[in-house]
Enzyme design. Structure first.
Site, short mmCIF file in Angstrom:
data_model
loop_
_atom_site.label_atom_id
_atom_site.label_comp_id
_atom_site.label_asym_id
_atom_site.label_seq_id
_atom_site.Cartn_x
_atom_site.Cartn_y
_atom_site.Cartn_z
N TYR A 72 0.91 -1.35 0.26
CA TYR A 72 -0.09 -0.10 0.10
C TYR A 72 0.73 1.37 -0.10
O TYR A 72 0.52 2.20 -0.79
CB TYR A 72 -0.96 0.22 1.14
CG TYR A 72 -1.94 1.20 1.03
CD1 TYR A 72 -3.23 0.96 0.53
CD2 TYR A 72 -1.74 2.35 1.49
CE1 TYR A 72 -4.22 1.68 0.52
CE2 TYR A 72 -2.60 3.31 1.57
CZ TYR A 72 -3.97 3.22 0.90
OH TYR A 72 -4.79 4.07 1.10
N PHE A 124 -6.74 19.96 -24.60
CA PHE A 124 -7.40 18.94 -25.09
C PHE A 124 -8.51 18.83 -24.12
O PHE A 124 -8.93 19.49 -23.10
CB PHE A 124 -6.50 17.45 -24.41
CG PHE A 124 -7.15 16.29 -24.85
CD1 PHE A 124 -7.58 15.70 -26.33
CD2 PHE A 124 -7.98 15.37 -23.67
CE1 PHE A 124 -8.27 14.77 -26.36
CE2 PHE A 124 -8.49 14.41 -24.01
CZ PHE A 124 -8.60 13.84 -25.26
N ASP A 125 -9.81 18.18 -24.77
CA ASP A 125 -11.12 18.08 -24.32
C ASP A 125 -11.14 18.21 -22.71
O ASP A 125 -12.05 18.77 -21.92
CB ASP A 125 -11.88 17.01 -24.58
CG ASP A 125 -11.83 16.68 -26.12
OD1 ASP A 125 -11.11 17.51 -26.82
OD2 ASP A 125 -12.46 15.99 -26.64
N ASP A 215 1.55 19.61 -21.07
CA ASP A 215 0.50 18.29 -21.04
C ASP A 215 1.53 17.44 -21.92
O ASP A 215 1.55 17.81 -23.05
CB ASP A 215 -0.75 18.61 -21.56
CG ASP A 215 -1.64 17.35 -21.86
OD1 ASP A 215 -0.90 16.21 -22.01
OD2 ASP A 215 -2.76 17.52 -22.30
N ALA A 217 1.16 14.04 -22.68
CA ALA A 217 0.77 12.74 -23.14
C ALA A 217 1.58 12.36 -24.43
O ALA A 217 1.92 11.07 -24.30
CB ALA A 217 -0.66 12.76 -23.76
N LYS A 258 -0.33 6.92 -23.47
CA LYS A 258 0.24 7.34 -24.87
C LYS A 258 1.74 6.92 -24.93
O LYS A 258 2.06 5.80 -24.88
CB LYS A 258 -0.10 8.83 -25.18
CG LYS A 258 -1.54 8.98 -25.60
CD LYS A 258 -2.37 9.24 -24.55
CE LYS A 258 -3.75 10.08 -25.03
NZ LYS A 258 -4.84 9.93 -23.71
N HIS A 450 -20.80 13.13 -27.56
CA HIS A 450 -20.73 12.40 -28.75
C HIS A 450 -20.50 10.89 -28.14
O HIS A 450 -20.64 10.05 -28.95
CB HIS A 450 -19.27 12.98 -29.13
CG HIS A 450 -18.13 13.18 -28.11
ND1 HIS A 450 -18.24 14.28 -27.16
CD2 HIS A 450 -17.36 12.37 -27.67
CE1 HIS A 450 -17.25 13.97 -26.22
NE2 HIS A 450 -16.66 12.78 -26.88
N1 F0G Z 1 -3.94 15.41 -22.77
C1 F0G Z 1 -3.95 14.97 -24.31
C2 F0G Z 1 -3.28 15.86 -25.14
C3 F0G Z 1 -4.69 13.65 -24.41
O1 F0G Z 1 -4.86 13.55 -25.65
C4 F0G Z 1 -5.55 13.19 -23.56
C5 F0G Z 1 -6.39 11.79 -23.95
C6 F0G Z 1 -5.49 13.50 -22.17
C7 F0G Z 1 -4.89 14.61 -22.00
C8 F0G Z 1 -6.58 12.83 -21.16
O2 F0G Z 1 -5.63 11.69 -20.83
O3 F0G Z 1 -7.22 9.99 -21.63
O4 F0G Z 1 -5.51 9.27 -19.85
O5 F0G Z 1 -7.09 10.85 -19.40
N2 F0G Z 1 -6.45 11.62 -25.26
C9 F0G Z 1 -7.30 10.38 -25.68
C10 F0G Z 1 -7.39 10.29 -27.18
C11 F0G Z 1 -8.47 10.24 -24.90
O6 F0G Z 1 -8.10 9.57 -27.77
O7 F0G Z 1 -6.79 11.34 -27.79
P1 F0G Z 1 -6.68 10.53 -20.43
#
Ligand code: F0G
Length: 459
Positions: A72, A124-125, A215, A217, A258, A450
């Protein structure tokens, strides 16, 4: 004769996938209410929905999984991850989280307040979602060139420094908790940001006393583009470039699904001990104790190994060359996409393909469904459905671009699959003038529609 390029791995384990008939697909997509998220994965032949968590782990990663320490607190796996983050990324402090958006949640719960401004290059979204959910403003400062799909420039994901400076001047620094620099820029088409732009963005933020959040990723893909496109970096290793890129950041949020090539995981890393301490509470509350956050020990082991492999030139070259291979085939067939090809995906310019489909009937979604019907390939719509309705008028928002994203999972498909994708796109492209009608919505949620939207054919 010059030897051709080939993948930097051989295959030790396979997972069968199955082709289907058009008749089966017609039935399945209708049952799925014409929403590709509703398909069962076995109804998909080549799955390009996302490159997130869908990559193939290596033998060394699977080996590391067996050595996971599930204690843990203070697990050796935590320390493996800590060493990788220090040695490869250069951060002293971090908190593990279950994925990227959880890292955003931990960070923004700690530093963001209502009314704050968070400038960035196409958030990102989920990043935007976390900012807007806290009634703060995510201000897009991406260069204008990113919106021109046919313009070929090497670093199309960059921050516009004039827009950024205007934003930084517009508020007191206490109301700008950080600036988000996303590398590579997913929303702009997986487009990279140059080292020069990263350095200058950081200098500008620091001049105004504002923190820089990277960010990251797809940071390793960004490093590959810097090495191959920014001349002074051509002799540097990916690991050297990575260290320099991240040296300009105060904070890094990471979706390890990623470029760390794991199926689940993330973290938020800090340069400053005090900030790390401040964020600990939200990690403990939302994710888990600070030495595991949202991750199991085995997953932290795989992540540590994945960070090392993901920052090897050969791994990245194999990956990016596969995306370029698909792009070259699409060029041969005249299919228009966001140029140049991005790091993790091809973004088909749906408006240029389906010139006869009205925008009210969802152009990119119509193309996504046509590609699925053609060959069982699942991409994702980045267009009007994703753009959602205007919160005030409740009218559909029509974005400038209607894109079909074909994201390529890491180390998963071969170039034969790329040939199938390109041929299927060509077939759809060749019959584009006959595709005159799209879809109408029959059911939708008020936000993030979506994922669950239901559609039927427009008549
Ligand atoms: N930042 C970027 C640039 C991303 O592309 C994503 C996720 C996230 C943050 C969030 O990360 O999914 O681990 O919570 N992108 C995926 C996509 C979902 O399909 O481009 P996560």
């Amino acid at each position: 004769m010059e030897l051709p390029f080939a993948e930097s791995y051989r295959i030790k384990m396979v997972e069968p996938i199955r082709r289907s008939t058009r008749q089966e697909r017609e039935k399945w997509i209708k049952e799925a209410k014409y929403n590709l998220f509703n398909l069962k994965s076995e109804q998909v032949y080549i799955d390009l929905l996302t490159d997130s968590g869908t990559g193939a782990m290596s033998d060394k990663q699977w080996g590391a999984i067996m050595l996971g320490d599930e204690s843990y607190a203070g697990a050796s796996s935590y320390y493996k991850m800590k060493d990788a983050i220090k040695n490869i990324l250069g951060f002293d402090y971090f908190l593990p989280t279950h994925q990227g958006r959880a890292a955003e949640n931990v960070l923004y719960s700690s530093i963001l307040k209502e009314g704050d401004l968070v400038p960035g290059n196409s958030h990102f979204d989920t990043t935007k979602g976390h900012i807007e959910f806290r009634k703060a403003i995510a201000l897009d400062c991406t260069i204008d060139a990113a919106a021109d799909t046919q313009l070929e420039i090497p670093f199309k994901g960059e921050m516009d420094l004039n827009k950024l400076e205007a934003a930084l001047k517009s508020r007191d620094k206490k109301d700008i908790p950080c600036v988000v620099l996303t590398i590579t820029n997913n929303t702009a088409g997986g487009q990279p940001v140059s080292m020069k732009n990263i350095r200058e963005t950081s200098a500008l933020c620091h001049k105004y006393g504002v923190l820089v959040q990277i960010d990251g990723a797809r940071f390793a893909e960004n490093a590959y583009f810097i090495k191959t496109r920014e001349p002074e970096y051509k002799d540097k290793t990916i690991k050297e470039i990575t260290k320099e890129m991240l040296s300009y950041a105060d904070i890094m949020t990471m979706s390890s699904k990623k470029d760390a090539i794991v199926n689940m995981g993330g973290f938020v890393a800090f340069r400053d001990e005090a900030l790390w301490r401040k964020c600990q509470m939200f990690c403990v509350m939302n994710e888990g104790f600070i030495t595991y956050g949202g991750m199991s020990g085995r997953d932290m082991n795989a992540l540590a190994q994945g960070l090392d492999e993901g920052t090897e030139f050969d791994t990245l070259e194999t990956r990016i060359k596969q995306v370029e291979y698909l792009a070259a085939k699409l060029d041969e067939y005249g299919v228009p996409y966001q140029r140049p090809a991005g790091g993790h995906a091809i973004f088909i310019d749906a408006k240029k393909v389906l010139t006869h489909t009205p925008k009210e009937e969802f152009i990119a979604q119509t193309l996504a469904i046509e590609l699925y019907l053609e060959a069982g390939i699942r991409g994702v719509e980045i267009g009007t459905i994703l753009a959602d309705r205007d919160p005030v008028t409740r009218e559909n928002r029509y974005p400038r671009l209607e894109l079909l994203r074909l994201a390529i999972p890491r180390r998963t498909y071969t170039n034969n699959h790329m040939d199938v994708i390109a041929a299927a796109m060509k077939n759809v492209y060749d019959r584009r003038e006959s595709i005159t009608r799209g879809f109408v919505i029959t059911k939708e949620l008020p936000v993030m529609r979506h994922f669950t939207v239901e559609l039927e054919r427009a008549h």
